[in-house]
Design an enzyme around this catalytic site. Structure first.
Site, PDB file in Angstrom:
ATOM      1  N   ASN A 155     -24.313 -32.636 -31.546  1.00 25.81           N
ATOM      2  CA  ASN A 155     -24.397 -34.319 -31.329  1.00 25.81           C
ATOM      3  C   ASN A 155     -24.160 -35.397 -31.919  1.00 25.81           C
ATOM      4  O   ASN A 155     -22.651 -34.730 -32.944  1.00 25.81           O
ATOM      5  CB  ASN A 155     -25.965 -34.579 -32.236  1.00 25.81           C
ATOM      6  CG  ASN A 155     -26.704 -33.708 -31.880  1.00 25.81           C
ATOM      7  OD1 ASN A 155     -27.205 -33.818 -30.847  1.00 25.81           O
ATOM      8  ND2 ASN A 155     -27.686 -32.652 -32.444  1.00 25.81           N
TER       9      ASN A 155
ATOM     10  N   GLU B 200       0.992 -32.051 -36.220  1.00 24.79           N
ATOM     11  CA  GLU B 200       1.737 -30.970 -34.784  1.00 24.79           C
ATOM     12  C   GLU B 200       2.505 -31.553 -33.175  1.00 24.79           C
ATOM     13  O   GLU B 200       3.109 -30.701 -33.170  1.00 24.79           O
ATOM     14  CB  GLU B 200       0.470 -29.765 -34.817  1.00 24.79           C
ATOM     15  CG  GLU B 200      -0.195 -29.550 -35.675  1.00 24.79           C
ATOM     16  CD  GLU B 200       0.550 -28.232 -36.463  1.00 24.79           C
ATOM     17  OE1 GLU B 200       1.140 -27.673 -35.653  1.00 24.79           O
ATOM     18  OE2 GLU B 200       0.302 -27.264 -36.394  1.00 24.79           O
TER      19      GLU B 200
ATOM     20  N   PHE C 280     -30.142 -39.216 -26.372  1.00 25.48           N
ATOM     21  CA  PHE C 280     -30.551 -40.784 -26.536  1.00 25.48           C
ATOM     22  C   PHE C 280     -31.597 -39.979 -28.133  1.00 25.48           C
ATOM     23  O   PHE C 280     -31.023 -38.749 -28.897  1.00 25.48           O
ATOM     24  CB  PHE C 280     -32.198 -40.305 -26.504  1.00 25.48           C
ATOM     25  CG  PHE C 280     -32.846 -38.959 -25.763  1.00 25.48           C
ATOM     26  CD1 PHE C 280     -33.203 -38.510 -27.108  1.00 25.48           C
ATOM     27  CD2 PHE C 280     -32.840 -38.169 -24.539  1.00 25.48           C
ATOM     28  CE1 PHE C 280     -34.449 -37.011 -26.791  1.00 25.48           C
ATOM     29  CE2 PHE C 280     -34.127 -37.256 -24.010  1.00 25.48           C
ATOM     30  CZ  PHE C 280     -34.163 -36.650 -25.870  1.00 25.48           C
TER      31      PHE C 280
ATOM     32  N   HIS D 139      -8.917 -29.895 -34.690  1.00 22.14           N
ATOM     33  CA  HIS D 139      -9.768 -29.496 -34.081  1.00 22.14           C
ATOM     34  C   HIS D 139     -11.158 -29.899 -33.028  1.00 22.14           C
ATOM     35  O   HIS D 139     -11.885 -29.370 -33.137  1.00 22.14           O
ATOM     36  CB  HIS D 139     -10.511 -28.146 -35.417  1.00 22.14           C
ATOM     37  CG  HIS D 139      -9.866 -28.071 -36.478  1.00 22.14           C
ATOM     38  ND1 HIS D 139      -8.932 -27.267 -36.436  1.00 22.14           N
ATOM     39  CD2 HIS D 139      -9.461 -28.507 -37.405  1.00 22.14           C
ATOM     40  CE1 HIS D 139      -8.501 -26.680 -37.280  1.00 22.14           C
ATOM     41  NE2 HIS D 139      -8.819 -27.583 -38.681  1.00 22.14           N
TER      42      HIS D 139
ATOM     43  N   LYS E 122       0.720  -0.735  -0.024  1.00 24.43           N
ATOM     44  CA  LYS E 122       0.332  -0.334  -0.193  1.00 24.43           C
ATOM     45  C   LYS E 122       0.940   0.709   0.123  1.00 24.43           C
ATOM     46  O   LYS E 122       0.707   2.550  -0.391  1.00 24.43           O
ATOM     47  CB  LYS E 122      -0.617  -0.173   1.189  1.00 24.43           C
ATOM     48  CG  LYS E 122      -1.910   1.402   1.076  1.00 24.43           C
ATOM     49  CD  LYS E 122      -3.209   1.158   2.240  1.00 24.43           C
ATOM     50  CE  LYS E 122      -3.973   2.322   2.633  1.00 24.43           C
ATOM     51  NZ  LYS E 122      -5.096   2.284   3.588  1.00 24.43           N
TER      52      LYS E 122
END
Length: 506
Positions: A410, A324, A455, A272, A136
């Site tokens: 998904n 990579e 599902f 990716h 401080k």
């Protein structure tokens, strides 16, 4: 006027050299407890804290520096008339430099069999108080909490004195340090008492300033937690190659997340943030060869992770394409000699695999999301069709779940004999992902199995799978139209299991 430095450190690395350097530049050294003894024994002329405060250390050392003679000497603004008056009236002497590092709270928490009493005793009170007081008042006081700054301070003293810019930067470092220290304490108690805090405090350490983020116009930084997370990239050793990019780190982490699912020899290829090929094998060469064959196009420029030792034959095969990053448990000398001929390849040796799974944190606009790590696979396996899966199919269905839970939703994965044949990721509808995965598998889908992260909302995915002669399907179940998919499988002689756990990944 003689300057004073107060030194009180838990980590005494290089502290004798630093203290002697301060003495050389005219500082009088004040010290406490064990630090005082250590410095005296090593030839540093010290004044004990009691000789400054005229008050003994009490409460087993819990109270020693919490005293006006200390904090007055730190917080008094030089040149302020009122402060000068109070300093003179109370016989307070200025303290011009503070060197403190804190009780090792985080290290204590990690000790095997440590008691909470010991943990609590390693909550530093006086140290943070002195650091904050000195920070401080950085206009007048130098504060040092990082061993790496000792030489910086001595070099500036040699060149005429510690600059205001340095004092300010060291003060900022202190406030970051004490914030992190308090965060570690808060998080310990939150975890111990299973609390959901209203104020979430997190502490990370800068590992690297990256060249750029996802794109060249974005700045980026890699911060890490000191939590010994299984297969974490910061626990690996880079054996070869240039620094990692933002995207490299994300892809490598994604590959290691999948690799951690397997105890048998496995190879994971990622592009990716999604797997493009995953396979198990009797050895690393076979596992890599099968992961490569799963998608020889997408693996180009990808990231490969294996949970075994890369040998010469595997290295030769890896060397034949552009990769990579390679991450492996280890490498034969011949393998390293081959792989290090690739200028742009990064090679990492993995740390130990363990079962440490911290919470996952994701940034969103204006905040963060926190969730438990997805460490489950299935609640149970319920065969819901007339057709029963074979033992071999069950093994592949479980393999498929291990992979599909790490594919962007998904998500659909087609598997045969411990090898992915087709992966459908991140589509806006499930049948779209099925088409991608099944078309990629092609004729190889005959007799294979299919895993879904969520599902089937209708029977179209089951019908499409049957067209490709998929032998068995695993999905969590739970749709109001589950029976339609069950009927479709029964009509086509396909086995279907419900795993009863969804694996969305966004």
């Amino acid at each position: 006027m003689t300057k004073r430095a107060l030194i009180s450190v838990s980590d005494k690395t290089n502290i004798v050299e630093f203290a002697k350097g301060l003495e050389k530049y005219g500082f009088e050294i004040i010290s406490t407890g064990g630090t005082f003894t250590y410095l005296k024994n090593n030839g540093v002329a010290c004044i004990s804290i009691e000789d400054v405060t005229h008050f003994p250390e009490i409460l087993e050392g819990r109270v020693k520096t919490l005293h006006p003679k200390i904090h007055g000497g730190l917080l008094s603004k030089r040149g302020n008339e009122l402060h000068n008056k109070h300093v003179a009236e109370n016989n307070i002497e200025y303290i011009d430099l503070v060197c403190v590092n804190l009780y090792p709270f985080e290290a204590t928490v990690k000790k095997e069999g440590v008691s909470e009493e010991e943990i609590i005793e390693n909550i530093d009170i006086g140290g943070p108080s002195m650091l904050r007081s000195a920070a401080k008042n950085f206009n007048d006081v130098t504060v040092v909490t990082d061993i790496r700054d000792y030489d910086r301070i001595l070099n500036e003293l040699e060149n005429g004195g510690i600059t205001l810019a340095t004092r300010r930067s060291l003060a900022i470092k202190v406030f970051n340090t004490t914030a992190s220290y308090d965060a570690a304490i808060a998080n310990y108690f939150n975890k111990a008492d299973n609390l959901i805090p209203e104020k979430l405090t997190l502490s990370y350490t800068l590992e690297d300033t990256l060249r750029y983020g996802e794109n060249p116009h974005q700045k980026a930084y890699h911060y890490v937690q000191d939590n010994n997370e299984s297969y974490a990239l910061q626990n690996a050793v880079q054996l070869y190659g240039k620094e990692m990019s933002y995207n490299n780190i994300q892809d490598a982490s994604a590959a290691l997340d999948i690799l951690a699912e397997f105890d048998e020899i496995a190879c994971v290829a990622v592009k990716h943030m999604n797997p493009c090929g995953v396979a198990i094998g009797k050895d690393v060469f076979e596992a890599y060869s099968r992961a490569y064959d799963a998608d020889p196009v997408s693996i180009f420029g990808g990231i490969v992770a294996v949970n075994g030792v890369v040998d010469k034959a595997t290295a030769e095969k890896m060397h034949s394409i552009f990769l990579e990053i390679i991450l492996a448990v280890d490498y034969d000398d011949e393998a390293l000699e081959i792989l290090t001929k690739k200028k742009n390849l990064r090679i990492y040796k993995l740390g130990d695999k363990n079962n440490n799974h911290e919470q996952q944190i994701k940034s969103v606009r204006g905040g963060i999301l926190v969730q438990d790590f997805n460490s489950e696979l299935a609640e149970s396996y319920e065969v819901v069709t007339d057709k029963q899966p074979t033992k071999e199919q069950m093994s592949d269905l479980e393999f498929g779940l291990k992979v599909v839970k790490h594919v962007k939703s998904n998500a659909i994965v087609v598997v045969k004999n411990g090898q992915t044949l087709g992966i459908g990721a991140g589509q806006m509808n499930r049948v779209g992902s099925c088409k991608i995965a099944l078309e990629q598998a092609g004729a190889l889908a005959d007799g294979a199995v299919l895993a879904s992260d969520a599902f089937f909302p209708m029977r179209d995915s089951a019908d499409l799978a049957a067209e490709y002669n998929i032998a068995a399907i695993v999905q969590p179940g739970g749709s109001i139209r589950d029976q339609e998919s069950i009927d479709a499988c029964n009509e086509k002689g396909v086995a279907m299991l419900f795993s009863k756990i969804r694996h969305f990944k966004h």
